[in-house]
Design an enzyme around this catalytic site. Structure first.
Site, PDB file in Angstrom:
ATOM      1  N   GLU A   1       2.246 -23.164  -2.602  1.00 40.87           N
ATOM      2  CA  GLU A   1       1.003 -22.399  -2.463  1.00 40.87           C
ATOM      3  C   GLU A   1      -0.193 -23.326  -2.235  1.00 40.87           C
ATOM      4  OE1 GLU A   1       3.286 -22.290  -4.899  1.00 40.87           O
ATOM      5  OE2 GLU A   1       3.094 -20.458  -6.085  1.00 40.87           O
TER       6      GLU A   1
ATOM      7  N   CYS B   1       2.507 -20.156 -10.293  1.00 40.17           N
ATOM      8  CA  CYS B   1       2.231 -20.670 -11.635  1.00 40.17           C
ATOM      9  C   CYS B   1       0.738 -20.533 -11.918  1.00 40.17           C
ATOM     10  CB  CYS B   1       2.680 -22.123 -11.743  1.00 40.17           C
ATOM     11  SG  CYS B   1       1.632 -23.264 -10.805  1.00 40.17           S
TER      12      CYS B   1
ATOM     13  N   CYS C   1      -1.481 -22.596  -9.466  1.00 43.43           N
ATOM     14  CA  CYS C   1      -1.584 -21.998  -8.130  1.00 43.43           C
ATOM     15  C   CYS C   1      -2.391 -20.706  -8.174  1.00 43.43           C
ATOM     16  CB  CYS C   1      -0.199 -21.748  -7.553  1.00 43.43           C
ATOM     17  SG  CYS C   1       0.648 -23.278  -7.114  1.00 43.43           S
TER      18      CYS C   1
ATOM     19  N   HIS D   1       2.698 -27.951  -4.967  1.00 43.71           N
ATOM     20  CA  HIS D   1       3.419 -26.689  -4.885  1.00 43.71           C
ATOM     21  C   HIS D   1       3.183 -26.057  -3.510  1.00 43.71           C
ATOM     22  CE1 HIS D   1       3.730 -25.901  -9.516  1.00 43.71           C
ATOM     23  NE2 HIS D   1       4.303 -27.030  -9.139  1.00 43.71           N
TER      24      HIS D   1
HETATM   25 ZN   LIG Z   1       2.346 -23.525  -8.612  1.00 43.53          ZN
END
Ligand SMILES: [Zn+2]
Length: 146
Positions: free
Chosen positions: A57, A85, A88, A55
């Site tokens: 992040e 999410c 993260c 991801h």
């Molecule tokens: Zn994430």
């Protein structure tokens, strides 16, 4: 007027989100800012890397600690186009990022509902920055996918 406001950095995160979309990735972009300077920028790369943890992040945090040569990102701000999410948010908490700014909310996977305490206890969260632009980026992407 301070040119380095939330909109300024969110625009940079949006540039990353668009780069993701151009590569067929879910368009989420992130930048990490330290002393008004962008020290890391990244976009979602789960397709390219065949890695569900890639991801924006996560990639930005890894890049930022590399730049600073430090394990923690205390005092840094993370700008991300979509609400992080749970995974993260955990990483953001471990990295001790002080300020988290996101654009669009994610009702289904966002951390606010499932892991609101994952961040550092003193972390500041601001949301809804350039929300429409961030949301449209996601909507356009999934519309084209269908
Ligand atoms: Zn994430």
């Amino acid at each position: 007027m301070n040119p380095f406001n939330d909109e300024y950095f969110m625009k940079q995160a949006l540039v990353e989100a668009r780069a993701a979309a151009a590569e067929g990735e879910v368009p989420v972009g992130a930048v990490i800012v330290c002393n008004n300077q962008i020290i890391a920028r990244a976009h979602n790369q789960t397709e390219r890397l065949n890695d569900p943890t890639a991801h924006a992040e996560m990639l930005a945090i890894t890049a930022a600690v590399g730049v600073l040569g430090a394990k923690y990102l205390t005092g840094c701000s993370l700008y991300v186009t979509v609400e992080p999410c749970v995974m993260c948010a955990g990483a953001i908490g471990w990295a001790q990022i002080s300020t988290i700014v996101y654009g669009a909310s994610d009702e289904k996977r966002g951390f606010q509902q499932y892991a609101p305490k994952a961040l550092h206890p003193k972390a500041v969260v601001r949301k809804g920055i350039m929300e429409t632009a961030c949301m449209e980026e996601m909507q356009n992407f999934f519309r084209q996918k269908r």
